[in-house]
Design a protein around this motif. Sequence first.
Motif, PDB file in Angstrom:
ATOM      1  N   PRO A 101      23.995  25.754 -39.446  1.00 29.92           N
ATOM      2  CA  PRO A 101      23.496  25.451 -40.621  1.00 29.92           C
ATOM      3  C   PRO A 101      23.743  26.617 -41.711  1.00 29.92           C
ATOM      4  O   PRO A 101      23.937  27.598 -41.136  1.00 29.92           O
ATOM      5  N   CYS A 102      23.626  26.395 -42.800  1.00 28.24           N
ATOM      6  CA  CYS A 102      23.828  27.464 -43.917  1.00 28.24           C
ATOM      7  C   CYS A 102      22.594  28.483 -43.638  1.00 28.24           C
ATOM      8  O   CYS A 102      22.910  29.577 -43.438  1.00 28.24           O
ATOM      9  N   SER A 103      21.539  27.762 -43.711  1.00 30.68           N
ATOM     10  CA  SER A 103      20.387  28.484 -43.506  1.00 30.68           C
ATOM     11  C   SER A 103      19.526  28.073 -42.413  1.00 30.68           C
ATOM     12  O   SER A 103      19.518  26.821 -42.121  1.00 30.68           O
ATOM     13  N   LEU A 125      27.345  30.131 -32.806  1.00 31.78           N
ATOM     14  CA  LEU A 125      26.576  29.483 -33.671  1.00 31.78           C
ATOM     15  C   LEU A 125      26.249  30.483 -34.910  1.00 31.78           C
ATOM     16  O   LEU A 125      25.949  31.655 -34.866  1.00 31.78           O
ATOM     17  N   ARG A 126      26.306  29.727 -36.096  1.00 34.55           N
ATOM     18  CA  ARG A 126      25.957  30.630 -37.275  1.00 34.55           C
ATOM     19  C   ARG A 126      24.489  30.143 -37.835  1.00 34.55           C
ATOM     20  O   ARG A 126      24.051  28.849 -37.729  1.00 34.55           O
ATOM     21  N   GLY A 127      24.045  30.788 -38.727  1.00 35.67           N
ATOM     22  CA  GLY A 127      22.814  30.449 -39.567  1.00 35.67           C
ATOM     23  C   GLY A 127      22.332  31.820 -40.497  1.00 35.67           C
ATOM     24  O   GLY A 127      22.248  32.695 -39.600  1.00 35.67           O
ATOM     25  N   PHE A 130      18.890  35.683 -44.057  1.00 40.64           N
ATOM     26  CA  PHE A 130      18.902  36.492 -45.263  1.00 40.64           C
ATOM     27  C   PHE A 130      19.910  35.701 -46.072  1.00 40.64           C
ATOM     28  O   PHE A 130      21.178  36.049 -46.004  1.00 40.64           O
ATOM     29  N   LYS A 131      19.470  35.145 -47.053  1.00 40.08           N
ATOM     30  CA  LYS A 131      20.517  34.169 -47.849  1.00 40.08           C
ATOM     31  C   LYS A 131      20.837  34.662 -49.311  1.00 40.08           C
ATOM     32  O   LYS A 131      20.119  34.740 -50.212  1.00 40.08           O
ATOM     33  N   PRO A 132      22.121  35.111 -49.538  1.00 43.32           N
ATOM     34  CA  PRO A 132      22.496  35.400 -50.791  1.00 43.32           C
ATOM     35  C   PRO A 132      22.958  33.982 -51.624  1.00 43.32           C
ATOM     36  O   PRO A 132      23.279  33.066 -51.178  1.00 43.32           O
ATOM     37  N   SER A 271      33.942  25.217 -45.366  1.00 42.78           N
ATOM     38  CA  SER A 271      32.721  24.739 -45.956  1.00 42.78           C
ATOM     39  C   SER A 271      32.519  25.562 -47.452  1.00 42.78           C
ATOM     40  O   SER A 271      32.499  24.806 -48.434  1.00 42.78           O
ATOM     41  N   HIS A 272      32.460  26.729 -47.732  1.00 41.57           N
ATOM     42  CA  HIS A 272      32.520  27.296 -48.944  1.00 41.57           C
ATOM     43  C   HIS A 272      33.470  27.200 -49.629  1.00 41.57           C
ATOM     44  O   HIS A 272      33.641  27.459 -50.637  1.00 41.57           O
ATOM     45  N   SER A 273      34.747  27.299 -48.976  1.00 43.49           N
ATOM     46  CA  SER A 273      36.045  27.158 -49.793  1.00 43.49           C
ATOM     47  C   SER A 273      36.194  25.867 -50.605  1.00 43.49           C
ATOM     48  O   SER A 273      37.049  25.825 -51.546  1.00 43.49           O
ATOM     49  N   VAL A 297      31.842  26.678 -39.814  1.00 40.91           N
ATOM     50  CA  VAL A 297      31.795  25.603 -40.473  1.00 40.91           C
ATOM     51  C   VAL A 297      30.326  25.203 -40.598  1.00 40.91           C
ATOM     52  O   VAL A 297      29.620  25.403 -39.681  1.00 40.91           O
ATOM     53  N   GLU A 298      29.758  24.854 -41.645  1.00 42.55           N
ATOM     54  CA  GLU A 298      28.433  24.352 -41.850  1.00 42.55           C
ATOM     55  C   GLU A 298      28.052  22.990 -41.726  1.00 42.55           C
ATOM     56  O   GLU A 298      28.510  22.080 -42.172  1.00 42.55           O
ATOM     57  N   VAL A 299      27.101  23.045 -40.754  1.00 43.29           N
ATOM     58  CA  VAL A 299      26.634  21.739 -40.058  1.00 43.29           C
ATOM     59  C   VAL A 299      25.173  21.524 -40.032  1.00 43.29           C
ATOM     60  O   VAL A 299      24.535  22.591 -39.838  1.00 43.29           O
ATOM     61  N   SER A 308      19.713  24.963 -48.406  1.00 45.66           N
ATOM     62  CA  SER A 308      20.974  25.536 -49.058  1.00 45.66           C
ATOM     63  C   SER A 308      22.179  24.846 -48.614  1.00 45.66           C
ATOM     64  O   SER A 308      22.335  24.229 -47.446  1.00 45.66           O
ATOM     65  N   ASP A 309      23.213  24.594 -49.616  1.00 50.14           N
ATOM     66  CA  ASP A 309      24.743  24.060 -49.460  1.00 50.14           C
ATOM     67  C   ASP A 309      24.589  22.923 -48.553  1.00 50.14           C
ATOM     68  O   ASP A 309      25.596  22.629 -47.646  1.00 50.14           O
ATOM     69  N   GLY A 310      23.670  22.124 -48.784  1.00 53.41           N
ATOM     70  CA  GLY A 310      23.613  20.693 -48.276  1.00 53.41           C
ATOM     71  C   GLY A 310      25.005  19.902 -48.626  1.00 53.41           C
ATOM     72  O   GLY A 310      25.541  19.243 -47.735  1.00 53.41           O
ATOM     73  N   ALA A 311      25.572  20.108 -49.705  1.00 50.13           N
ATOM     74  CA  ALA A 311      26.649  19.030 -50.300  1.00 50.13           C
ATOM     75  C   ALA A 311      27.849  19.490 -49.341  1.00 50.13           C
ATOM     76  O   ALA A 311      28.640  18.549 -49.296  1.00 50.13           O
ATOM     77  N   GLN A 312      27.777  20.448 -48.952  1.00 51.19           N
ATOM     78  CA  GLN A 312      29.149  20.955 -47.879  1.00 51.19           C
ATOM     79  C   GLN A 312      29.066  21.077 -46.642  1.00 51.19           C
ATOM     80  O   GLN A 312      29.697  21.293 -45.719  1.00 51.19           O
ATOM     81  N   SER A 313      27.607  20.608 -46.311  1.00 50.30           N
ATOM     82  CA  SER A 313      27.339  20.609 -44.617  1.00 50.30           C
ATOM     83  C   SER A 313      27.611  19.140 -44.194  1.00 50.30           C
ATOM     84  O   SER A 313      27.544  17.994 -44.778  1.00 50.30           O
TER      85      SER A 313
HETATM   86 MN    MN Z   1      26.404  28.455 -47.029  1.00 52.67          MN
END
Ligand code: MN
Length: 340
Positions: A101-103, A125-127, A130-132, A271-273, A297-299, A308-313
């Motif tokens: 996930p993004c967060s 795994l990403r997640g 601390f979210k900018p 995802s962000h790009s 990749v955001e899943v 956060s970032d649901g549209a690209q997940s």
């Molecule tokens: Mn993100």
Amino acid sequence: MIIVMKHQANAKQVAAVVSRVENLGYRTHLSEGEERTIIGVIGDERPVDLNQFELMDGVEKVLQVLRPFKLPSREMHPQDTVVALNGVKIGGPEIVIIAGPCSVESRQQLLETAHAVKEAGGAALRGGVFKPRTSPYSFQGLGEEGLEYLVEAKEETGLPIVTEAMTIEQVSLVGRYADVIQIGTRNMQNFPLLSAVGESGHPVLLKRGMMSTIEEWLMAADYILSKNNPHVILCERGIRTFERATRATTDINAIPVLKELTHLPVILDPSHSTGKSAYVRSVARAGVAAGADGLIVEVHVRPEEALSDGAQSIKPETFAELVHEAQVLSEAVGRKLAKH
Ligand code: MN
Ligand code: PEP
């Protein structure tokens, strides 16, 4: 650096430039041609503002000869650097897919996603904890509580973890939990933070500044390497252009350019790009085809509920297809996917 004197420059002006250069601690090499004098400057010119010489009497122009980055360059280190994260190697023959996930939003959300990522064939795994964010009033992450969930997910799945540190104070905390410390796009030129992650010795995922050139990005990487930390992974995450159809513009060119200029591993964040889940798979395929060493990749198990970032997940099912396509493409380019 080379200082080219004007045709009509006199000996006094040449001597003044030479002495200015030498006073700064450099050696000079004078080449007195029929037309004009050229002064070669020997030494690491990076701390000097080259433009200052253009203001001196008799100087026509100043040319930079060497690239401003050294440690990440292929000239310095021709072999590929491989960064190992708890058994998973990035920059070697295998392509590594990092997902999550993004967060980190809750224990349950993270564990559910981590298992889905593992099952679909993700290798790490990403997640973010601390979210900018684009707006300071958006969700800014769970902090240390989120780090504990990441460690639990790692214990359950074996997947190494990637998470971001935004401040110097967070570096040692994140370093205690994570396998890789991410530096986000907004901090690529936060030099005190780069210095801190460099000194930490932990593997670093350095995202490209959304408004930074490849050269500026490599200078940022150079700064981390200069702190005696060779474990740097570069991540193309899209740049800001005039295009509004997508959140950012994927600079796919950056992948072959970096592969030529640097020995560091290069991964792509589709995802962000793109900013839109519908485009993530296509751009992920492009990244593998272009020679990226991995993808991030955001899943999300329920993108519509993401903080956060649901549209690209993308959902785990779509992620499984992405992994399958990356597998097929990696074979087409003579590589294969890393499994954990
Ligand atoms: Mn993100
Ligand atoms: C992220 O990875 O969720 C993130 C905030 O990335 P970037 O810094 O590239 O925007």
